[in-house]
Design a protein around this motif. Structure first.
Motif, PDB file in Angstrom:
ATOM      1  N   THR A 204       0.453  -1.238   0.231  1.00  0.00           N
ATOM      2  CA  THR A 204      -0.128  -0.182  -0.192  1.00  0.00           C
ATOM      3  C   THR A 204       1.173   1.559   0.079  1.00  0.00           C
ATOM      4  O   THR A 204       0.208   2.201  -0.451  1.00  0.00           O
ATOM      5  CB  THR A 204      -1.473   0.041   1.418  1.00  0.00           C
ATOM      6  OG1 THR A 204      -0.213  -0.648   2.387  1.00  0.00           O
ATOM      7  CG2 THR A 204      -1.931  -1.063   1.253  1.00  0.00           C
ATOM      8  N   ASP A 205       2.082   1.473  -0.141  1.00  0.00           N
ATOM      9  CA  ASP A 205       3.115   2.166  -0.370  1.00  0.00           C
ATOM     10  C   ASP A 205       4.162   1.725  -0.139  1.00  0.00           C
ATOM     11  O   ASP A 205       4.802   0.668  -0.273  1.00  0.00           O
ATOM     12  CB  ASP A 205       3.322   2.282   1.634  1.00  0.00           C
ATOM     13  CG  ASP A 205       3.827   3.869   2.416  1.00  0.00           C
ATOM     14  OD1 ASP A 205       4.140   4.521   1.393  1.00  0.00           O
ATOM     15  OD2 ASP A 205       4.740   4.037   3.075  1.00  0.00           O
ATOM     16  N   GLY A 206       5.110   2.949  -1.220  1.00  0.00           N
ATOM     17  CA  GLY A 206       6.326   2.329  -1.992  1.00  0.00           C
ATOM     18  C   GLY A 206       5.828   0.769  -2.863  1.00  0.00           C
ATOM     19  O   GLY A 206       7.102   0.430  -3.435  1.00  0.00           O
ATOM     20  N   CYS A 207       4.651   0.854  -3.161  1.00  0.00           N
ATOM     21  CA  CYS A 207       4.608  -0.299  -4.691  1.00  0.00           C
ATOM     22  C   CYS A 207       5.218   0.219  -5.565  1.00  0.00           C
ATOM     23  O   CYS A 207       5.148   1.168  -6.427  1.00  0.00           O
ATOM     24  CB  CYS A 207       3.091  -0.491  -4.627  1.00  0.00           C
ATOM     25  SG  CYS A 207       2.969  -1.886  -5.859  1.00  0.00           S
TER      26      CYS A 207
ATOM     27  N   VAL B 167      -1.157   3.530  -8.432  1.00  0.00           N
ATOM     28  CA  VAL B 167      -3.164   2.756  -7.966  1.00  0.00           C
ATOM     29  C   VAL B 167      -2.521   2.317  -6.623  1.00  0.00           C
ATOM     30  O   VAL B 167      -3.020   2.701  -5.893  1.00  0.00           O
ATOM     31  CB  VAL B 167      -3.667   1.967  -9.398  1.00  0.00           C
ATOM     32  CG1 VAL B 167      -5.174   1.828  -8.596  1.00  0.00           C
ATOM     33  CG2 VAL B 167      -3.257   2.643 -10.658  1.00  0.00           C
ATOM     34  N   ALA B 168      -1.704   1.005  -6.632  1.00  0.00           N
ATOM     35  CA  ALA B 168      -1.619   0.686  -5.625  1.00  0.00           C
ATOM     36  C   ALA B 168      -1.298   1.548  -4.348  1.00  0.00           C
ATOM     37  O   ALA B 168      -1.657   1.466  -3.253  1.00  0.00           O
ATOM     38  CB  ALA B 168      -0.954  -0.449  -5.148  1.00  0.00           C
ATOM     39  N   ASN B 169      -0.418   2.286  -4.819  1.00  0.00           N
ATOM     40  CA  ASN B 169       0.162   3.445  -3.587  1.00  0.00           C
ATOM     41  C   ASN B 169      -0.771   4.822  -3.671  1.00  0.00           C
ATOM     42  O   ASN B 169      -0.991   5.690  -2.143  1.00  0.00           O
ATOM     43  CB  ASN B 169       1.421   4.416  -4.374  1.00  0.00           C
ATOM     44  CG  ASN B 169       2.537   3.670  -4.012  1.00  0.00           C
ATOM     45  OD1 ASN B 169       3.040   2.462  -3.167  1.00  0.00           O
ATOM     46  ND2 ASN B 169       2.696   3.737  -4.798  1.00  0.00           N
ATOM     47  N   LEU B 170      -1.549   4.794  -4.460  1.00  0.00           N
ATOM     48  CA  LEU B 170      -2.669   7.090  -4.588  1.00  0.00           C
ATOM     49  C   LEU B 170      -3.787   5.246  -3.402  1.00  0.00           C
ATOM     50  O   LEU B 170      -4.693   6.125  -2.833  1.00  0.00           O
ATOM     51  CB  LEU B 170      -3.324   6.815  -4.753  1.00  0.00           C
ATOM     52  CG  LEU B 170      -2.317   7.686  -6.328  1.00  0.00           C
ATOM     53  CD1 LEU B 170      -2.554   7.869  -6.990  1.00  0.00           C
ATOM     54  CD2 LEU B 170      -1.950   8.822  -5.405  1.00  0.00           C
ATOM     55  N   VAL B 171      -4.003   4.092  -3.503  1.00  0.00           N
ATOM     56  CA  VAL B 171      -5.194   3.232  -3.345  1.00  0.00           C
ATOM     57  C   VAL B 171      -4.595   2.828  -1.741  1.00  0.00           C
ATOM     58  O   VAL B 171      -5.273   3.342  -0.932  1.00  0.00           O
ATOM     59  CB  VAL B 171      -5.887   1.871  -3.914  1.00  0.00           C
ATOM     60  CG1 VAL B 171      -6.467   1.007  -2.414  1.00  0.00           C
ATOM     61  CG2 VAL B 171      -6.003   2.157  -5.307  1.00  0.00           C
ATOM     62  N   GLY B 172      -3.316   3.293  -1.430  1.00  0.00           N
ATOM     63  CA  GLY B 172      -3.732   2.878  -0.145  1.00  0.00           C
ATOM     64  C   GLY B 172      -2.815   3.792   0.233  1.00  0.00           C
ATOM     65  O   GLY B 172      -3.163   4.278   1.565  1.00  0.00           O
ATOM     66  N   ALA B 173      -3.027   5.610   0.025  1.00  0.00           N
ATOM     67  CA  ALA B 173      -3.224   6.247   0.321  1.00  0.00           C
ATOM     68  C   ALA B 173      -5.043   6.662   1.294  1.00  0.00           C
ATOM     69  O   ALA B 173      -5.363   8.012   1.925  1.00  0.00           O
ATOM     70  CB  ALA B 173      -2.872   7.794  -0.388  1.00  0.00           C
ATOM     71  N   LEU B 174      -5.562   5.599   0.635  1.00  0.00           N
ATOM     72  CA  LEU B 174      -7.108   5.677   0.491  1.00  0.00           C
ATOM     73  C   LEU B 174      -7.101   5.125   1.811  1.00  0.00           C
ATOM     74  O   LEU B 174      -9.207   5.301   2.449  1.00  0.00           O
ATOM     75  CB  LEU B 174      -8.221   5.538  -0.391  1.00  0.00           C
ATOM     76  CG  LEU B 174      -7.951   6.673  -1.758  1.00  0.00           C
ATOM     77  CD1 LEU B 174      -9.136   6.007  -2.598  1.00  0.00           C
ATOM     78  CD2 LEU B 174      -8.206   8.001  -0.756  1.00  0.00           C
ATOM     79  N   GLY B 175      -6.388   4.698   2.046  1.00  0.00           N
ATOM     80  CA  GLY B 175      -6.853   3.167   3.479  1.00  0.00           C
ATOM     81  C   GLY B 175      -7.526   2.221   3.680  1.00  0.00           C
ATOM     82  O   GLY B 175      -7.500   1.682   3.598  1.00  0.00           O
ATOM     83  N   CYS B 176      -7.330   1.941   1.522  1.00  0.00           N
ATOM     84  CA  CYS B 176      -7.376   0.572   0.996  1.00  0.00           C
ATOM     85  C   CYS B 176      -6.695  -0.646   0.806  1.00  0.00           C
ATOM     86  O   CYS B 176      -5.089   0.403   0.450  1.00  0.00           O
ATOM     87  CB  CYS B 176      -8.197   1.042   0.029  1.00  0.00           C
ATOM     88  SG  CYS B 176      -9.905   1.577   0.705  1.00  0.00           S
ATOM     89  N   ARG B 177      -6.556  -1.643   0.275  1.00  0.00           N
ATOM     90  CA  ARG B 177      -5.347  -2.742  -0.607  1.00  0.00           C
ATOM     91  C   ARG B 177      -5.884  -3.448  -1.606  1.00  0.00           C
ATOM     92  O   ARG B 177      -6.983  -3.173  -1.855  1.00  0.00           O
ATOM     93  CB  ARG B 177      -5.083  -2.881   0.691  1.00  0.00           C
ATOM     94  CG  ARG B 177      -3.550  -4.565   0.247  1.00  0.00           C
ATOM     95  CD  ARG B 177      -3.824  -5.764   1.005  1.00  0.00           C
ATOM     96  NE  ARG B 177      -2.673  -4.892   2.314  1.00  0.00           N
ATOM     97  CZ  ARG B 177      -1.440  -4.730   1.865  1.00  0.00           C
ATOM     98  NH1 ARG B 177      -0.664  -5.095   1.502  1.00  0.00           N
ATOM     99  NH2 ARG B 177      -0.534  -4.049   3.523  1.00  0.00           N
ATOM    100  N   ILE B 178      -5.458  -3.308  -2.736  1.00  0.00           N
ATOM    101  CA  ILE B 178      -5.569  -3.904  -3.981  1.00  0.00           C
ATOM    102  C   ILE B 178      -4.458  -5.458  -3.496  1.00  0.00           C
ATOM    103  O   ILE B 178      -3.725  -5.771  -2.922  1.00  0.00           O
ATOM    104  CB  ILE B 178      -4.388  -3.535  -4.970  1.00  0.00           C
ATOM    105  CG1 ILE B 178      -5.097  -1.910  -5.133  1.00  0.00           C
ATOM    106  CG2 ILE B 178      -4.994  -4.778  -6.410  1.00  0.00           C
ATOM    107  CD1 ILE B 178      -4.247  -1.548  -6.756  1.00  0.00           C
TER     108      ILE B 178
END
Ligand code: OOG
Ligand code: MG
Length: 263
Positions: free
Chosen positions: A120-123, A214-225
């Motif tokens: 979720t971060d640094g992907c 997308v993975a990093n932006l989604v992580g910033a939303l508190g979600c995970r791919i």
């Protein structure tokens, strides 16, 4: 200062109604001039919750505005993300009703199906390559709920990056079986006429890099791919408007063809 949560909920309901009624609304920054990108995502989060509460299942995520062609067409210079649900999925061979949308357009994209969760971060692109089960050719049907298909970044984010429907095609291909991941050619064909051609490198140089973003932006939303989810990596060419009777196909080198018709 960020939007009060009551305003976030009110804007999510406003956008949801426009989506369900296929009735255009003015872009949100007309009435909420200070709306920021973060506010846009707060509205999108509330919108996603509305869909989940209504029984939709989260199918995956999408990148928006990841190619020059798309950025130039829409006058926005930064990528965005949106969510996709199971009920936005259109099986190949099923017709899409134009009247269910405000002013739908089609795009050709490469869809990644994940075998493992993404960070979720640094992907990184390498993380995406090792987590991807396979890729499939896709047509995304986007629809802005804003009048005249005009928006700015905060507004389009609040409108779930114009998500409407998507069609996944053909047989999945493992990435290591594709000889040209970054130079994969595609032709977008409408009623037998080639509307645009492009190559996968148009999307941030490599569509896998788009999935990492997308993975990093989604992580910033508190979600995970998560494993099993699908990610649309972004339109390679500009998008094209469709009308009832149109038949559209995206013809990809190596990946094959995906098509959809409109009634
Ligand atoms: C925003 C959504 C863009 C893509 O692939 O770039 C998008 C829009 O152009 O309405 O889905
Ligand atoms: Mg798209």
């Amino acid at each position: 200062m960020s939007l009060p949560s009551a305003t976030v909920r009110e804007l999510a309901d406003h956008v949801l109604r426009a989506q369900l009624d296929a009735a255009p609304i003015p872009m949100l920054t007309n009435s909420h001039g200070a709306l920021s990108v973060d506010d846009g995502y707060a509205v999108q989060n509330a919108l996603r919750q509305r869909y989940l509460d209504a029984g939709h299942r989260l199918f995956g995520w999408k990148a928006g505005l990841t190619s020059r062609a798309k950025m130039r067409q829409m006058g926005v210079d930064q990528p965005s993300v949106g969510f996709i649900t199971d009920r936005m999925s259109v099986p190949q061979g099923t017709a899409v009703r134009v009247a269910d949308h405000v002013h739908p357009r089609v795009e050709c994209e490469i869809a990644f199906v994940l075998a493992r969760d993404l960070p979720t971060d640094g992907c990184t692109t390498d993380d995406v390559l090792s987590a991807t089960a396979f890729v499939v050719p896709a047509i995304e049907i986007i629809d802005s709920r804003f009048e005249n298909f005009r928006f700015d970044l905060p507004s389009v984010i609040a409108d779930n990056s114009s998500s409407a429907r998507f069609v996944l095609g053909g047989n999945g291909r493992r990435l290591d079986s594709i000889s040209s991941r970054t130079t994969l050619g595609v032709a977008l064909v409408k009623n037998g006429e080639v509307m645009a051609t492009g190559a996968s490198a148009a999307v941030l140089g490599d569509p896998a890099a788009s999935v990492a973003l997308v993975a990093n932006l989604v992580g910033a939303l508190g979600c995970r791919i998560e494993a099993g989810m699908t990610v649309l990596s972004g339109g390679i060419t500009a998008a094209f408007a469709v009308q009832p009777g149109d038949v559209v196909s995206a013809r990809f080198q190596e990946l094959g063809v995906v098509d959809v018709r409109f009634t």
